[in-house]
Every structure is written in structure tokens, then in C-alpha cells.
Design a protein around this motif. Structure first.
Motif, PDB file in Angstrom:
ATOM      1  N   ALA A  98       0.821  -1.216   0.000  1.00 51.86           N
ATOM      2  CA  ALA A  98       0.000   0.000   0.000  1.00 51.86           C
ATOM      3  C   ALA A  98       0.855   1.266   0.000  1.00 51.86           C
ATOM      4  O   ALA A  98       0.359   2.346  -0.333  1.00 51.86           O
ATOM      5  N   SER A  99       2.137   1.149   0.329  1.00 50.00           N
ATOM      6  CA  SER A  99       3.014   2.324   0.387  1.00 50.00           C
ATOM      7  C   SER A  99       3.487   2.772  -0.997  1.00 50.00           C
ATOM      8  O   SER A  99       4.114   3.831  -1.118  1.00 50.00           O
ATOM      9  N   VAL A 100       3.185   1.999  -2.019  1.00 44.23           N
ATOM     10  CA  VAL A 100       3.683   2.266  -3.379  1.00 44.23           C
ATOM     11  C   VAL A 100       2.547   2.793  -4.246  1.00 44.23           C
ATOM     12  O   VAL A 100       1.461   2.211  -4.292  1.00 44.23           O
ATOM     13  N   THR A 101       2.817   3.893  -4.961  1.00 44.37           N
ATOM     14  CA  THR A 101       1.857   4.464  -5.901  1.00 44.37           C
ATOM     15  C   THR A 101       2.299   4.136  -7.325  1.00 44.37           C
ATOM     16  O   THR A 101       3.444   4.410  -7.701  1.00 44.37           O
ATOM     17  N   VAL A 102       1.411   3.549  -8.105  1.00 39.32           N
ATOM     18  CA  VAL A 102       1.746   3.122  -9.464  1.00 39.32           C
ATOM     19  C   VAL A 102       1.375   4.220 -10.452  1.00 39.32           C
ATOM     20  O   VAL A 102       0.269   4.753 -10.431  1.00 39.32           O
ATOM     21  N   MET A 103       2.316   4.546 -11.348  1.00 36.31           N
ATOM     22  CA  MET A 103       2.101   5.602 -12.336  1.00 36.31           C
ATOM     23  C   MET A 103       1.956   5.046 -13.749  1.00 36.31           C
ATOM     24  O   MET A 103       1.122   5.505 -14.527  1.00 36.31           O
ATOM     25  N   LYS A 104       2.778   4.056 -14.109  1.00 38.65           N
ATOM     26  CA  LYS A 104       2.760   3.533 -15.477  1.00 38.65           C
ATOM     27  C   LYS A 104       3.208   2.081 -15.472  1.00 38.65           C
ATOM     28  O   LYS A 104       4.114   1.706 -14.716  1.00 38.65           O
ATOM     29  N   LEU A 105       2.575   1.257 -16.326  1.00 36.14           N
ATOM     30  CA  LEU A 105       2.928  -0.154 -16.452  1.00 36.14           C
ATOM     31  C   LEU A 105       3.175  -0.483 -17.910  1.00 36.14           C
ATOM     32  O   LEU A 105       2.612   0.141 -18.812  1.00 36.14           O
ATOM     33  N   GLY A 106       3.999  -1.493 -18.151  1.00 32.95           N
ATOM     34  CA  GLY A 106       4.221  -1.940 -19.518  1.00 32.95           C
ATOM     35  C   GLY A 106       4.889  -3.293 -19.558  1.00 32.95           C
ATOM     36  O   GLY A 106       5.380  -3.804 -18.538  1.00 32.95           O
ATOM     37  N   HIS A 107       4.902  -3.909 -20.730  1.00 38.47           N
ATOM     38  CA  HIS A 107       5.595  -5.188 -20.901  1.00 38.47           C
ATOM     39  C   HIS A 107       6.437  -5.139 -22.176  1.00 38.47           C
ATOM     40  O   HIS A 107       6.191  -4.329 -23.070  1.00 38.47           O
TER      41      HIS A 107
END
Length: 232
Positions: free
Chosen positions: A89-98
Motif C-alpha cells: 500500500a506504500s507504493v503508488t503506481v504511475m505507469k505499467l508496460g511489458h
């Protein structure tokens, strides 16, 4: 006053099949929870045959407070080509990719741009091929892809399948440096440093180790490895 730090772990689940040949996702999750990591990069997180459903059930993961990052794989997979990533929960996600990787067998890598206690970082999760020639091609392909993205502190984490010193990987992985992580394979008597981390110049490792507390030695043929990093 304590300095900000980020703990990342990498763990090859072996599809949650332990050294006793039992498929025990509850046991695998017990090991993951014990790592006390902010980000956990997983390999072999999906079953092998199409549509490659998750070996570690989504519901079970969420019940323990983890967020599963979605990389667009179909069929209920946990990640992409078996690579997956869990965050606290301490991590904020901004962008994902593969990233699709070259080789004789289908391989891929995943990446996540996240905000953490040490600021913004990009974490790349990977599982390289068994042949040295393709491992080097795969690392080069990952770095070429990342050059197209906005620059940020990038950490490579995963199962590099490298039994040797890693000098070849070091030579080709420009912009990052591999830390000397301990042996993690095979789990019953580790002799090979297959599971590794590479850090950019603006991050430093405060400590790294393998997690050996039971049931880690029986839950997979790999031991999980963690590193704590901070800004230089």
C-alpha cells in the motif's frame, strides 16, 4: 533519523510447486509475506500451458493486502510470460508496460514506474533464457526499449539464469551495475546466483540477502532474494 529506503524482492515461484512436488500457493504466499518488501517481482507466477492461469490465486494475494499489477495478459494470468509484480500500500503506481524478448522460447519482461519512499523509480521484472547468447540479446532488447521511455532511476530484478560471474551481463547492461547478491539456487543448498538486482548510479544498496526461513527452502527450487536501496 532514519533514511528513506525501498525494499525490493525477487522470487521464482516455480508455479508454486515445492521441492516436495506439492502445489501449495498458500505456502508461497507465506514466504512472500515474510519478505516484508514494498515491491515483489515474481517469476513462473503462471501455470505453463495456455491460457496460463495464475499459479498464485488473485483472491488469495489480495486478501493479504497486496496489489497485483496488471500487464494485460489474457486468461487470468498473474503477469506477463510468467513475470508478475506485487506492491504494498506504500507504493503508488504511475505507469505499467511489458516487453517481448527474443529467443527460442517465448520470453517477456515487465516494468512499473512507481512512487516510493525514495521517490520515483522504474522496476523491471524479468526471467532470462537458459542460453547465454539469448540472455545477452534479451538484456540488450530490454535496454533498447527503456531508452524510448522517459528517463528515470531504473532497477532490474529477476531470474537472470546466469550461473557464472555475470561479467557478460555487466558488460552489456549499460547504465546499471549488478550488486553482489548471495546464491539462491537450488533452495536446499544454494550454489548459483541466478536471482539478481542491477541498480542505477543514483541508487545504492544498503543490504541484500536471501530469505531462508521455512517454508522458503521447500516452497520452490529458488530462494527469494531482497535488496534495500536508497538515494545516493
Amino acid at each position: 533519523m532514519s533514511i528513506p529506503r525501498l525494499r525490493i524482492a525477487t522470487y521464482n515461484l516455480q508455479k508454486c510447486i515445492g521441492m516436495d512436488l506439492q502445489r501449495r500457493p498458500d505456502r508461497s504466499l507465506q514466504v512472500i509475506n515474510a519478505l516484508q518488501a514494498d515491491i515483489v517481482v515474481l517469476q513462473e507466477a503462471d501455470k505453463r500451458l495456455p491460457p496460463r492461469p495464475a499459479a498464485l490465486p488473485h483472491r488469495m494475494i489480495k486478501e493479504h493486502g497486496w496489489r497485483i499489477l496488471s500487464f494485460g495478459a489474457p486468461g487470468g494470468s498473474l503477469g506477463w510470460h510468467g513475470n508478475a509484480m506485487l506492491v504494498s500500500a506504500s507504493v503508488t503506481v504511475m505507469k505499467l508496460g511489458h516487453i517481448d524478448l527474443p529467443g527460442l522460447e517465448p520470453r517477456g519482461a515487465i516494468f512499473a514506474d512507481v512512487k516510493t519512499a525514495i521517490g520515483e523509480v522504474r522496476v523491471v521484472g524479468l526471467h532470462l533464457g537458459l542460453l547465454r547468447y539469448f540472455r545477452l540479446l534479451q538484456v540488450a532488447a530490454i535496454l533498447r526499449y527503456l531508452q524510448q521511455l522517459s528517463p528515470t532511476s531504473t532497477i532490474l530484478a529477476g531470474d537472470f539464469n546466469e550461473w557464472g560471474s555475470g561479467k557478460d551481463l555487466d558488460a552489456i547492461a549499460k547504465g546499471v551495475t549488478f550488486i553482489k547478491s548471495p546464491a539462491s539456487f537450488p533452495s536446499l543448498r544454494p550454489i548459483a546466483r541466478l536471482d539478481r538486482f542491477a541498480l542505477p548510479p543514483d541508487l545504492t544498496a544498503l543490504g541484500t540477502d536471501v530469505h531462508t526461513a521455512q517454508p522458503a527452502r521447500i516452497a520452490s527450487d529458488h530462494l527469494p532474494v531482497w535488496v534495500e536501496v536508497t538515494r545516493v
